[in-house]
Design an enzyme around this catalytic site. Structure first.
Site, PDB file in Angstrom:
ATOM      1  N   CYS A   1      61.507 -24.551  76.498  1.00  0.00           N
ATOM      2  CA  CYS A   1      60.474 -24.046  77.420  1.00  0.00           C
ATOM      3  C   CYS A   1      59.546 -25.132  77.956  1.00  0.00           C
ATOM      4  CB  CYS A   1      59.720 -22.901  76.769  1.00  0.00           C
ATOM      5  SG  CYS A   1      60.794 -21.456  76.584  1.00  0.00           S
TER       6      CYS A   1
ATOM      7  N   LYS B   1      56.460 -14.291  80.025  1.00  0.00           N
ATOM      8  CA  LYS B   1      57.745 -14.573  80.675  1.00  0.00           C
ATOM      9  C   LYS B   1      58.871 -14.066  79.797  1.00  0.00           C
ATOM     10  CE  LYS B   1      57.780 -19.189  78.688  1.00  0.00           C
ATOM     11  NZ  LYS B   1      58.904 -18.991  77.767  1.00  0.00           N
TER      12      LYS B   1
ATOM     13  N   ASP C   1      54.140 -21.369  74.675  1.00  0.00           N
ATOM     14  CA  ASP C   1      54.769 -20.576  73.610  1.00  0.00           C
ATOM     15  C   ASP C   1      54.381 -20.951  72.173  1.00  0.00           C
ATOM     16  OD1 ASP C   1      55.991 -19.605  75.884  1.00  0.00           O
ATOM     17  OD2 ASP C   1      58.045 -20.060  75.293  1.00  0.00           O
TER      18      ASP C   1
ATOM     19  N   HIS D   1      63.725 -12.696  68.939  1.00  0.00           N
ATOM     20  CA  HIS D   1      62.422 -13.368  68.777  1.00  0.00           C
ATOM     21  C   HIS D   1      61.437 -12.884  69.842  1.00  0.00           C
ATOM     22  CE1 HIS D   1      64.418 -15.667  71.938  1.00  0.00           C
ATOM     23  NE2 HIS D   1      63.209 -15.956  72.379  1.00  0.00           N
TER      24      HIS D   1
HETATM   25  C1  VGL Z   1      62.155 -20.729  73.787  1.00  0.00           C
HETATM   26  C2  VGL Z   1      64.341 -20.301  73.266  1.00  0.00           C
HETATM   27  C3  VGL Z   1      64.190 -18.979  73.609  1.00  0.00           C
HETATM   28  C4  VGL Z   1      61.053 -21.729  73.887  1.00  0.00           C
HETATM   29  C5  VGL Z   1      61.986 -19.414  74.166  1.00  0.00           C
HETATM   30  O1  VGL Z   1      59.863 -21.331  73.868  1.00  0.00           O
HETATM   31  O2  VGL Z   1      61.360 -22.948  73.955  1.00  0.00           O
HETATM   32  N1  VGL Z   1      63.342 -21.171  73.379  1.00  0.00           N
HETATM   33  N2  VGL Z   1      63.001 -18.551  74.059  1.00  0.00           N
HETATM   34 ZN    ZN Z   2      62.766 -16.473  74.328  1.00  0.00          ZN
END
Ligand code: VGL
Ligand code: ZN
Length: 203
Positions: A157, A112, A15, A87
């Protein structure tokens, strides 16, 4: 042939997207500081996989869809769920990779969190802990057994992916200097302890 990259070793980059970098909707402090180091590490692996948080606008993890406050927690059918600022909405600039990330090197990009009713922190299973993303099969089919994880966010994540990978029997390292954390109510310390407890190597 010399300098063959280890064919069993994969780098999984979690991410590294604009919304998790400074200026983004769910900015992680220093999120952009790790990009150059991640690009440099790619040369050491036989496979590079990127993950991309990829939510529909109506996603159930968004506080705005519950008229609740961001960072509050609700009960979902699969258990407690933190509600996040909106987000990584599919197709937006916030969902795009940081533009300095060497995405061209990736063999696979796995998305995802696209199911409206289930969040997915882990690259392997959604937050119900049963719905697979398909990444396990990809790793096994390619004989990738040694996984190194880097990216955002350490305590969500990255940690959830590392815990699932360990549970699935992969050899897992998290390179912590190439991760940055959200750290919500002690989540970083808690997730580090959980990763250590299941044998994830924190390098
Ligand atoms: C994430 C919160 C919501 C991450 C993704 O990438 O850690 N955290 N969505
Ligand atoms: Zn997320």
């Amino acid at each position: 042939m010399t300098n063959a990259l280890p064919t069993t070793n994969a780098l999984i980059v979690i991410d590294v997207q604009n919304d998790f970098c400074p200026g983004g909707a769910l900015a992680v402090k220093g999120g952009d500081e790790i990009v150059a180091g991640i690009n440099a590490r790619m040369a050491d692996f036989g496979a590079v996989v990127l993950t991309q948080d990829w939510h529909p606008a109506r996603h159930s993890s968004f506080a705005s869809n519950h008229s609740a406050d961001p960072f509050s927690t609700i009960e979902m059918p699969y258990g407690p769920q933190v509600l996040w600022p909106t987000h990584c909405v599919q197709g937006t600039d916030g969902a795009a990779f940081h533009n300095a990330l060497n995405a061209d090197r990736a063999d696979l990009i796995i998305r995802k969190g696209f199911r409206p009713q289930i969040d997915s922190y882990s690259a392997f299973f959604e937050n119900d802990q049963t719905t697979p993303t398909g990444l396990e099969g990809y790793m096994r089919n390619r004989g990738l057994t040694k996984l190194t994880l880097v990216g955002l966010a350490t305590d969500f994540c990255v940690a959830y992916s590392a815990l699932d990978a360990a549970k699935l029997g992969f050899d897992v390292t998290v390179q912590i200097d190439l991760c940055r954390a959200i750290d919500l109510d002690g989540s970083l310390a808690g997730m580090i302890a959980q990763m250590k407890a299941v044998g994830v190597v924190l390098a």
